[in-house]
Design a protein around this motif. Structure first.
Motif, PDB file in Angstrom:
ATOM      1  N   ARG A 244      10.504 -27.782  16.149  1.00  0.00           N
ATOM      2  CA  ARG A 244       9.877 -26.455  16.134  1.00  0.00           C
ATOM      3  C   ARG A 244      10.753 -25.432  16.854  1.00  0.00           C
ATOM      4  O   ARG A 244      10.985 -24.329  16.343  1.00  0.00           O
ATOM      5  CB  ARG A 244       8.490 -26.505  16.775  1.00  0.00           C
ATOM      6  CG  ARG A 244       7.741 -25.166  16.712  1.00  0.00           C
ATOM      7  CD  ARG A 244       6.387 -25.255  17.404  1.00  0.00           C
ATOM      8  NE  ARG A 244       5.666 -23.992  17.342  1.00  0.00           N
ATOM      9  CZ  ARG A 244       4.629 -23.737  16.561  1.00  0.00           C
ATOM     10  NH1 ARG A 244       4.199 -24.669  15.725  1.00  0.00           N
ATOM     11  NH2 ARG A 244       4.030 -22.566  16.579  1.00  0.00           N
ATOM     12  N   VAL A 245      11.276 -25.808  18.019  1.00  0.00           N
ATOM     13  CA  VAL A 245      12.116 -24.895  18.786  1.00  0.00           C
ATOM     14  C   VAL A 245      13.374 -24.533  17.999  1.00  0.00           C
ATOM     15  O   VAL A 245      13.775 -23.364  17.924  1.00  0.00           O
ATOM     16  CB  VAL A 245      12.475 -25.519  20.148  1.00  0.00           C
ATOM     17  CG1 VAL A 245      13.597 -24.746  20.840  1.00  0.00           C
ATOM     18  CG2 VAL A 245      11.241 -25.551  21.051  1.00  0.00           C
ATOM     19  N   ALA A 246      14.023 -25.527  17.398  1.00  0.00           N
ATOM     20  CA  ALA A 246      15.269 -25.282  16.677  1.00  0.00           C
ATOM     21  C   ALA A 246      15.066 -24.483  15.406  1.00  0.00           C
ATOM     22  O   ALA A 246      15.981 -23.781  14.949  1.00  0.00           O
ATOM     23  CB  ALA A 246      15.952 -26.611  16.355  1.00  0.00           C
ATOM     24  N   LEU A 247      13.879 -24.559  14.820  1.00  0.00           N
ATOM     25  CA  LEU A 247      13.571 -23.809  13.592  1.00  0.00           C
ATOM     26  C   LEU A 247      13.401 -22.315  13.846  1.00  0.00           C
ATOM     27  O   LEU A 247      13.753 -21.477  12.996  1.00  0.00           O
ATOM     28  CB  LEU A 247      12.289 -24.381  12.973  1.00  0.00           C
ATOM     29  CG  LEU A 247      11.621 -23.600  11.831  1.00  0.00           C
ATOM     30  CD1 LEU A 247      12.511 -23.586  10.589  1.00  0.00           C
ATOM     31  CD2 LEU A 247      10.251 -24.206  11.510  1.00  0.00           C
ATOM     32  N   LEU A 248      12.871 -21.942  15.004  1.00  0.00           N
ATOM     33  CA  LEU A 248      12.383 -20.578  15.197  1.00  0.00           C
ATOM     34  C   LEU A 248      13.442 -19.480  15.156  1.00  0.00           C
ATOM     35  O   LEU A 248      13.160 -18.377  14.670  1.00  0.00           O
ATOM     36  CB  LEU A 248      11.577 -20.499  16.492  1.00  0.00           C
ATOM     37  CG  LEU A 248      10.291 -21.344  16.494  1.00  0.00           C
ATOM     38  CD1 LEU A 248       9.486 -21.084  17.759  1.00  0.00           C
ATOM     39  CD2 LEU A 248       9.438 -21.079  15.253  1.00  0.00           C
ATOM     40  N   PRO A 249      14.673 -19.679  15.642  1.00  0.00           N
ATOM     41  CA  PRO A 249      15.661 -18.596  15.482  1.00  0.00           C
ATOM     42  C   PRO A 249      15.910 -18.224  14.022  1.00  0.00           C
ATOM     43  O   PRO A 249      16.074 -17.039  13.704  1.00  0.00           O
ATOM     44  CB  PRO A 249      16.915 -19.163  16.151  1.00  0.00           C
ATOM     45  CG  PRO A 249      16.386 -20.077  17.202  1.00  0.00           C
ATOM     46  CD  PRO A 249      15.199 -20.733  16.554  1.00  0.00           C
ATOM     47  N   SER A 250      15.924 -19.203  13.119  1.00  0.00           N
ATOM     48  CA  SER A 250      16.125 -18.870  11.708  1.00  0.00           C
ATOM     49  C   SER A 250      14.903 -18.177  11.130  1.00  0.00           C
ATOM     50  O   SER A 250      15.027 -17.293  10.278  1.00  0.00           O
ATOM     51  CB  SER A 250      16.461 -20.124  10.893  1.00  0.00           C
ATOM     52  OG  SER A 250      15.368 -21.013  10.797  1.00  0.00           O
ATOM     53  N   VAL A 251      13.712 -18.538  11.596  1.00  0.00           N
ATOM     54  CA  VAL A 251      12.494 -17.851  11.140  1.00  0.00           C
ATOM     55  C   VAL A 251      12.561 -16.377  11.521  1.00  0.00           C
ATOM     56  O   VAL A 251      12.293 -15.484  10.710  1.00  0.00           O
ATOM     57  CB  VAL A 251      11.236 -18.510  11.740  1.00  0.00           C
ATOM     58  CG1 VAL A 251       9.996 -17.637  11.495  1.00  0.00           C
ATOM     59  CG2 VAL A 251      11.017 -19.893  11.150  1.00  0.00           C
ATOM     60  N   GLY A 252      12.951 -16.105  12.766  1.00  0.00           N
ATOM     61  CA  GLY A 252      13.036 -14.718  13.226  1.00  0.00           C
ATOM     62  C   GLY A 252      14.050 -13.911  12.451  1.00  0.00           C
ATOM     63  O   GLY A 252      13.831 -12.745  12.135  1.00  0.00           O
ATOM     64  N   MET A 253      15.211 -14.504  12.136  1.00  0.00           N
ATOM     65  CA  MET A 253      16.247 -13.742  11.431  1.00  0.00           C
ATOM     66  C   MET A 253      15.966 -13.626   9.941  1.00  0.00           C
ATOM     67  O   MET A 253      16.586 -12.813   9.266  1.00  0.00           O
ATOM     68  CB  MET A 253      17.632 -14.347  11.667  1.00  0.00           C
ATOM     69  CG  MET A 253      17.836 -15.775  11.210  1.00  0.00           C
ATOM     70  SD  MET A 253      18.266 -16.021   9.474  1.00  0.00           S
ATOM     71  CE  MET A 253      19.974 -15.588   9.484  1.00  0.00           C
TER      72      MET A 253
END
Length: 309
Positions: free
Chosen positions: A235-244
């Motif tokens: 979940r943590v590693a996914l979130l930067p790509s979700v934001g961008m």
């Protein structure tokens, strides 16, 4: 970055007719019939073939194949994926591996063909909530890890040293906040492996291009980096790509203030920031821009989590 101008997750795909002839023949032999139709799938960072095939008799499969050119490292990655995919138990939400083999320097994987699509871009909140729920369910189902997989430090111990490497490199053009805190960031990053350790099997490379929505199901594809880690790592590693990619900012989707998570966010951010400053690898024309965009989002998250002025 707006949701409309994020860099695509694409490599230079090899069309089916350019795959090694012996590899194509071996796939057709396994399927029992000649391939009548082959449709290249564009998403994902790999200079390889990724093809949905249909035989003359109507059998379908998804074929991934890579050779030593233009990026020899892709062979190692596909070899790892073959090992992991062959070991994944049936309850993992991943397409089933039908067969895989190495031939004349090429690594090939043949999967069941899943009728599905990647999440819409920019992210729709209903699809994001569906994916995050599936990731949570997957994490619970894969704790403890059901297969023999390396620990996360073994897989990312080299890459997750971005801030420490930048201490000895040219820092021109870096965000002023980074320059003020680079020593502290390097120290924080150094604790990431201990913070991320755990006994869950994690995918470790979750992004929209590695997710398929099919009816009511969510499939997770491309598992070469799978390893044992803390259950929250995916979940943590996914979130930067979700934001961008037009979704909510990471701090809105992950509110746990655990210092262990902050150390991992530091390592992820250092990786994105430093990697985005490196020359682009052969066959991956958008990778550095994609990493740079994730780094912008991750850096904002890291600033918020550290609270450093």
């Amino acid at each position: 970055m707006s949701s409309d101008d994020h860099p695509p997750a694409t490599g230079s795909r090899i069309p089916w007719h350019e795959v090694h002839p012996k590899v194509r023949a071996a796939v057709e032999e396994f399927l029992g019939e000649p391939v009548a139709e082959a449709v290249t799938q564009p998403g994902g960072f790999s200079p390889a073939a990724a093809v949905r095939v249909r035989t003359t008799g109507g059998r379908r499969a998804f074929v991934k194949a890579v050779g030593p050119e233009p990026n020899a490292d892709s062979v190692r990655i596909y070899r790892s994926e073959l090992r992991i995919a062959a070991a994944l138990p049936a309850h993992v939400p991943a397409p089933r591996l039908l067969t895989g083999f190495e031939l004349d320097g090429w690594v090939t994987l043949v999967f069941e063909d899943v009728e599905g699509r990647h999440p819409a871009m920019p992210w729709r909140r209903d699809e994001l909530d569906r994916v995050l729920a599936a990731v949570a369910e997957m994490s619970a189902a894969l704790t403890p890890a059901p297969i023999d997989a390396p620990g996360i430090e073994e897989v990312f111990g080299g890459p997750f040293t971005g801030w420490r490497r930048l201490l000895d490199e040219d820092t021109g053009g870096l965000d002023p906040w980074i320059l003020r805190h680079l020593g502290e960031l390097a120290e924080l990053e150094s604790g990431w492996a201990r913070a991320a350790a755990g006994d869950s099997l994690v995918h470790a490379d979750l992004r929209a291009d590695n997710i398929l929505l099919s009816g009511e199901r969510v499939y997770v594809v491309d598992w070469p980096w799978a390893c044992r880690a803390a259950p929250w790592f995916d979940r943590v590693a996914l979130l930067p790509s979700v934001g961008m990619q037009g979704g909510p900012a990471p701090h809105e989707l992950f509110t746990d203030g655990d210092p262990a998570v902050t150390a991992v966010v530091a390592a992820l951010t250092g990786y994105f920031v430093r990697q985005s400053r490196q020359p682009g690898p052969p066959g991956l024309p958008t990778l550095r821009a994609f990493q740079r965009a994730q780094g912008v989002v991750a850096l904002d998250w890291l600033k918020r989590r550290t609270g450093w002025a």
